[in-house]
Scaffold this active site. Sequence first.
Site, short mmCIF file in Angstrom:
data_model
loop_
_atom_site.label_atom_id
_atom_site.label_comp_id
_atom_site.label_asym_id
_atom_site.label_seq_id
_atom_site.Cartn_x
_atom_site.Cartn_y
_atom_site.Cartn_z
CE LYS A 148 -4.00 -2.12 2.16
NZ LYS A 148 -4.65 -2.53 3.41
CD GLN A 153 -3.90 -4.18 6.57
OE1 GLN A 153 -3.98 -3.19 5.87
NE2 GLN A 153 -4.31 -5.36 6.15
CG ASP A 174 -10.42 0.21 5.00
OD1 ASP A 174 -10.14 -0.37 3.95
OD2 ASP A 174 -9.71 0.18 6.03
N1 GUN Z 1 -7.36 -6.40 6.05
C1 GUN Z 1 -7.67 -7.16 4.96
N2 GUN Z 1 -8.32 -6.41 4.04
C2 GUN Z 1 -8.43 -5.16 4.56
C3 GUN Z 1 -8.99 -3.95 4.08
O1 GUN Z 1 -9.56 -3.86 2.98
N3 GUN Z 1 -8.89 -2.88 4.92
C4 GUN Z 1 -8.28 -2.95 6.14
N4 GUN Z 1 -8.25 -1.84 6.88
N5 GUN Z 1 -7.75 -4.07 6.61
C5 GUN Z 1 -7.82 -5.17 5.82
#
Ligand code: GUN
Length: 299
Positions: free
Chosen positions: A53, A97, A122
Amino acid sequence: MGKLIDGKAISGEIYEEIRQKVKEYRINYGRVPGLATLLVGDNPASKSYIRSKIKRTEETGFKSFHRDLESGSTFKEIIEQVNLWNHDETIDGILVQLPLPDQLKKYTGTIMDTIDPVKDVDGFHPNNMGLLAKGNPRFIPCTPRGIIEILKHENIEISGKHAVIIGRSQIVGLPLAILLLMKNAAGNATVTICHSRTKDIAAFTRQADIIIAALGKPHFVTADMIKEGSVIIDVGINRIEDPSAKRGYRLVGDVDTEAVKGKAAAVTPVPGGVGPMTIAMLLLNTLNSYEKRQSRNNG
Ligand code: GUN
């Protein structure tokens, strides 16, 4: 032989469009979009997602803010960090996350609710889930948005089709079901959600025009579970031991790709299918958040 859908190539086109816009905005507004990411603990899969990311964020010309917190961190430390970012005008998107370390899991909802909904790229905040359910989304959760973009890019008809989702998570299954049901060009499907308590999942998947596997079980969907000519979207990212691999493991999806590709019309591979689209959608949501903030400030 079914087509292998190249999510990496589709995401590459999206990154290029975002990069061009960021260049323009930098000149016109003197500011680029800012994305803040928080990683608590040292879950290896989470560390690897966060690395990708940050890499993509920087490559696309965004400003990246990141904080690593130890797994023994307190709820208060996390909330304080989120609040600092909520009040920082140079930040357009905030991502915590998931999953959080075990002792913090019970606070997941409260932590997500603390993120300013206008920066919740998100789309997990209850306000944003509510807006999505009402058909007027502010942010569409990244993986479901990536799946819709794949279907659109590949000209796969959704309207009137039977979509079977395996998995009812708040991150993928549930929001995707809402999107596929919407009264618009990327919706109007008949949607079935299967989950761990569903009896005879294969009886549903065999009727599906589109299957979305998002349950987190390696190679769960096999050739005998699908209909000839169906479209298979594989959301799973499972690490399985492989002594012959450099890292000692390899990534496989929730679908037995090799087995289904002779029968399906199209399949997304793992890696290189849905995964790259998720990060591209995170950047797109952040860009959209930036554009709204700029137009508020300039209007
Ligand atoms: N963990 C796995 N997928 C995601 C996501 O799309 N967003 C976040 N914040 N954590 C994750």
